[in-house]
Scaffold this motif. Structure first.
Motif, PDB file in Angstrom:
ATOM      1  N   VAL A 151       3.287  39.615 -31.250  1.00 22.30           N
ATOM      2  CA  VAL A 151       2.010  38.998 -30.918  1.00 22.30           C
ATOM      3  C   VAL A 151       2.199  38.192 -29.642  1.00 22.30           C
ATOM      4  O   VAL A 151       3.152  37.413 -29.512  1.00 22.30           O
ATOM      5  N   PHE A 152       1.299  38.396 -28.698  1.00 25.62           N
ATOM      6  CA  PHE A 152       1.251  37.608 -27.473  1.00 25.62           C
ATOM      7  C   PHE A 152       0.075  36.654 -27.596  1.00 25.62           C
ATOM      8  O   PHE A 152      -0.993  37.033 -28.090  1.00 25.62           O
ATOM      9  N   LEU A 153       0.265  35.409 -27.166  1.00 29.00           N
ATOM     10  CA  LEU A 153      -0.790  34.398 -27.232  1.00 29.00           C
ATOM     11  C   LEU A 153      -1.200  33.976 -25.828  1.00 29.00           C
ATOM     12  O   LEU A 153      -0.350  33.709 -24.968  1.00 29.00           O
ATOM     13  N   ARG A 154      -2.508  33.924 -25.641  1.00 27.57           N
ATOM     14  CA  ARG A 154      -3.077  33.424 -24.387  1.00 27.57           C
ATOM     15  C   ARG A 154      -4.279  32.575 -24.769  1.00 27.57           C
ATOM     16  O   ARG A 154      -5.188  33.067 -25.451  1.00 27.57           O
ATOM     17  N   GLN A 155      -4.280  31.327 -24.363  1.00 21.78           N
ATOM     18  CA  GLN A 155      -5.351  30.396 -24.716  1.00 21.78           C
ATOM     19  C   GLN A 155      -5.598  30.414 -26.229  1.00 21.78           C
ATOM     20  O   GLN A 155      -6.733  30.443 -26.691  1.00 21.78           O
ATOM     21  N   GLN A 156      -4.517  30.466 -27.008  1.00 19.28           N
ATOM     22  CA  GLN A 156      -4.541  30.459 -28.476  1.00 19.28           C
ATOM     23  C   GLN A 156      -5.115  31.737 -29.084  1.00 19.28           C
ATOM     24  O   GLN A 156      -5.318  31.816 -30.284  1.00 19.28           O
ATOM     25  N   ALA A 157      -5.417  32.746 -28.266  1.00 19.51           N
ATOM     26  CA  ALA A 157      -5.966  34.016 -28.743  1.00 19.51           C
ATOM     27  C   ALA A 157      -4.826  35.034 -28.870  1.00 19.51           C
ATOM     28  O   ALA A 157      -4.110  35.274 -27.899  1.00 19.51           O
ATOM     29  N   PRO A 158      -4.632  35.633 -30.059  1.00 18.54           N
ATOM     30  CA  PRO A 158      -3.542  36.580 -30.253  1.00 18.54           C
ATOM     31  C   PRO A 158      -3.906  38.014 -29.836  1.00 18.54           C
ATOM     32  O   PRO A 158      -5.043  38.462 -30.008  1.00 18.54           O
ATOM     33  N   LEU A 159      -2.917  38.696 -29.293  1.00 21.02           N
ATOM     34  CA  LEU A 159      -2.985  40.120 -28.979  1.00 21.02           C
ATOM     35  C   LEU A 159      -1.744  40.749 -29.600  1.00 21.02           C
ATOM     36  O   LEU A 159      -0.622  40.341 -29.295  1.00 21.02           O
ATOM     37  N   LEU A 160      -1.934  41.711 -30.490  1.00 19.22           N
ATOM     38  CA  LEU A 160      -0.826  42.383 -31.163  1.00 19.22           C
ATOM     39  C   LEU A 160      -0.501  43.671 -30.408  1.00 19.22           C
ATOM     40  O   LEU A 160      -1.388  44.491 -30.170  1.00 19.22           O
TER      41      LEU A 160
END
Length: 188
Positions: A151-160
């Protein structure tokens, strides 16, 4: 239970490729003459229960999904699926929507403010849904498939991001893989 584990079960070269923490696309590009991305599908699609859980979203719902084949010298060697909650594809991860045939690594490893959680690993057994799907887009791929996800996090938003290694284990020999002349049955 999803079957994902923190234990890298890969051996030899495959294990090193599974554990590599940098850009897989850059590593693949360095292993051949021509690196390319073939988009299989992208857009608003249902998330699996497992994906929703990994993203921390309640229940099974739609997300923004991108599925691609990563190719080296025209040979598909990795199937990748990236997913995020639909609303995050309109906010923190909107850059994923405009990638086209560029690798997701152009966003993940070139922009600031993105963090990566620890990788997880899985061996997909033959005759399960994902290997059957992959056989349709890459006939001859091994029936048992090694995969990793994080999981990558950007501005607290996850992308799996899940990456499934399609070449046989013998092809992943080291920092520079051998895509040819090994055939898809693992014979030189």
């Amino acid at each position: 239970m999803s079957g994902w584990t923190n234990h890298n079960f890969g051996h030899g070269g495959l294990g090193r490729w599974l554990a590599a923490t940098g850009s897989l696309s850059a590593r693949l590009a360095a292993s051949g003459d021509v690196f390319s991305v073939q988009v299989l599908r992208q857009g608003r699609l249902p998330l699996t229960v497992d994906e929703a859980q990994a993203l921390g979203v309640a229940g099974r719902r739609d997300g923004y999904v991108r599925e691609v084949l990563l190719k080296v010298d025209g040979v598909p060697v990795v199937f990748a699926r990236s997913v995020t909650a639909h609303e995050h594809s309109l906010g923190a991860w909107r850059s994923v929507r405009g990638l086209g045939t560029r690798p997701l690594a152009d966003v993940l490893f070139r922009r600031s403010g993105i963090t990566r959680q620890p990788m997880q690993f899985k061996q997909f057994k033959p005759n399960t849904a994902l290997p059957r799907q992959i056989q349709r887009v890459r006939p001859g791929a091994p029936r048992s498939l090694s995969a990793r996800r994080s999981v990558f996090l950007r501005q607290q938003a996850p992308l799996l991001v899940m990456e499934v290694f399609l070449a046989p284990p013998a092809a992943w020999t080291g920092p520079v893989a051998r895509w040819q002349p090994i055939d898809w049955k693992g014979r030189p």
